[in-house]
Enzyme design. Sequence first.
Site, short mmCIF file in Angstrom:
data_model
loop_
_atom_site.label_atom_id
_atom_site.label_comp_id
_atom_site.label_asym_id
_atom_site.label_seq_id
_atom_site.Cartn_x
_atom_site.Cartn_y
_atom_site.Cartn_z
N ASP A 1 2.52 -0.51 13.32
CA ASP A 1 1.90 -1.30 12.24
C ASP A 1 2.33 -2.76 12.34
O ASP A 1 2.76 -3.37 11.37
CB ASP A 1 2.29 -0.71 10.89
CG ASP A 1 1.44 -1.30 9.75
OD1 ASP A 1 0.33 -1.77 10.03
OD2 ASP A 1 1.91 -1.29 8.60
N LYS B 1 13.12 -0.35 -0.81
CA LYS B 1 11.70 -0.01 -0.72
C LYS B 1 11.51 1.40 -1.28
O LYS B 1 12.02 2.37 -0.71
CB LYS B 1 11.23 -0.09 0.73
CG LYS B 1 9.78 0.34 0.93
CD LYS B 1 9.24 -0.09 2.28
CE LYS B 1 8.90 -1.55 2.30
NZ LYS B 1 8.09 -1.95 3.45
N GLY C 1 0.79 -1.22 0.00
CA GLY C 1 0.00 0.00 0.00
C GLY C 1 0.82 1.26 0.00
O GLY C 1 0.35 2.32 -0.43
#
Length: 647
Positions: A141, A47, A28
């Site tokens: 998270d 990333k 996401g």
Amino acid sequence: MDTTLSDPLVGRVVDGRYSVASRIARGGMATVYLATDTRLDREVALKVMHPHLADDEQFVARFHREAKSAARISHPNVVAVYDQGSDGDAVYLAMEHVAGTTLREEMNERAQLSAGEALALVEPVLDALSAAHRAGVVHRDVKPENVLLTDDGRVKVADFGLARAASATGTATTGMLIGTVAYLSPELVLRGVADARTDVYAVGIILFEMLTGQQPFTGEVPIQVAYQHVHTDVPAPSTVCEGVPEEIDDLVRWCTARDPDERPSDASELYREVLQLRAEMSTHDLGRRPHPARGTSGARGDTTTIAGNRTAVVGRRREHARALPVGDPEDDPAADPDTLGHDDWGYGPGGRLRRRGLFALVAVLVAAMALGGAGWFFTAGPGAFTTTPDVVGQPVATAQDAVAVAGLGALVSDRFDETVPAGQVIGTQPDAGGEIRRDGTVELFVSRGSEFVAVPDLTGQAVQDATALVEDGELELAQGDPVFDEQVPEGAVVSQTPAPGEQLRRGETVTVVASSGREPVDVPAVTGDSLADAVTTIEDAGLAAAEGEAVFDVGVPAGDVVSQRPADGTLFRGDTVTVVVSLGPPLVEVADVVGQQVGPATTVLEDAGFVVEVEEVLGGFFGTVRDQDPDAGTAVPRGSTVTLTIV
């Protein structure tokens, strides 16, 4: 689809350093690539944030801050953060590349896990979170997708700080809510507030999911799930799957209390509890695999509402209230088809032993055997207790041998320690002499050495060598803007912060400023200036002035600069500009023209470069030169005036 053709980053070198080989995954917030760090020749996971996040300056700035914070967490169960930066539209994070799978994939494949398997997976997760919480970092998270299981059996937690960075933007927050709503704590839903207890709540949800094969709350839209987190207690796993031990029920309910004050204060407290539970629980309870309870579905993703609450948790103290199911055939003798239509066991006609007496006899025998078995179990069998050996201060290999001799397993956890040398045992759980089951596991806390390291002296070192020195000390290197320096060669370190010898925590950053070499300086034009003015101009430019051999020059007054070397271009600061000063016009000897006629005399003098003026005496009737000024033989500058007296 071949990502080499469809993904423009594949095959590109990001930031002049990371050569992108292939795309690994897309989430996401970012896309993850397998890349090679060409500077250090190692594989990394790169990333790269999605474009809508990279365009948000607030997100990028916060992302950089959070990435630096996460990079300070040095722990074997944390995916290491090596670098962060941006290259055009690519905002990236370079991380340790972990070959393996995710806990989500493992859970999808395994459905329900036993209590022992679930606790074994949760332990290293909590160990990693404990290190983060000690460093003041909250993950925010925690979810199975961020727990990586390596091919060699290790567990690593990824993406520290990224959720916090994402919360800086409205779109990112929405995306994160959709992706992680199943693990959001009530306070995060209501107030957007997160601390260490928020991570603990998420771990409790993961533990519930591993044991039951499903999440405690589901809904058609994320807000329905978020509402349940706020208004509904997480049920005990045993209400969904039979076979979950009471201790595990209590643990899950403690972690997921809606009031943060009723949860463990941080991951360290929960980690110690899990270790103690594994040591105290029987092998049977740890190994028993749960199965769906009556009236529930064990399929992952089932939306059946889970009801029931059999365990109340008040702080750390747990109190149990158990009730038998109403109408359960196993608890109602009348429901047994073998007993329907028969008398109770006892003596029947003809003196035969009826079943009741036989059953009583069997019960006595079974009880006797059970007592004997229990005695064996708790004295010599798996239920027997032993004491934890004292291995504090021993090298880790020696300590592991001592634990093995005691019939126990060993789990090694690294810790920084300012006094105990690296590789030696700092402490154990349970403590030395503490009770532990014979087949239990002793956690060995092993020193990694001091968490603080002295900053090396990097001045004068080539930046590449300075990088190696810093990384040898488990520090990070950052570069400030380069500066010109007249003494330090180009590419070498001019200065550093902090200074050599200062103490830093491992993972913190040393910033160096490299030399761009000597500074080029424009050569000023000084031709025609006086010597004094020329010297001042040259020195003000950072150059040195030198005076060459003076020359005669008809057009430049004496004392002024006739020429310079070099005339223009650039020199390095401190280099020399040589100036040539005029002596004025050259000197010429005046010819003797006395006695000559005025015409020829004038020609001789003018040819020599003089200006001739004539003064007549008595009308100059004869035209003869009677006198001249300057006198013959006098050396005067070319262009001077010679006066002739004519009679």
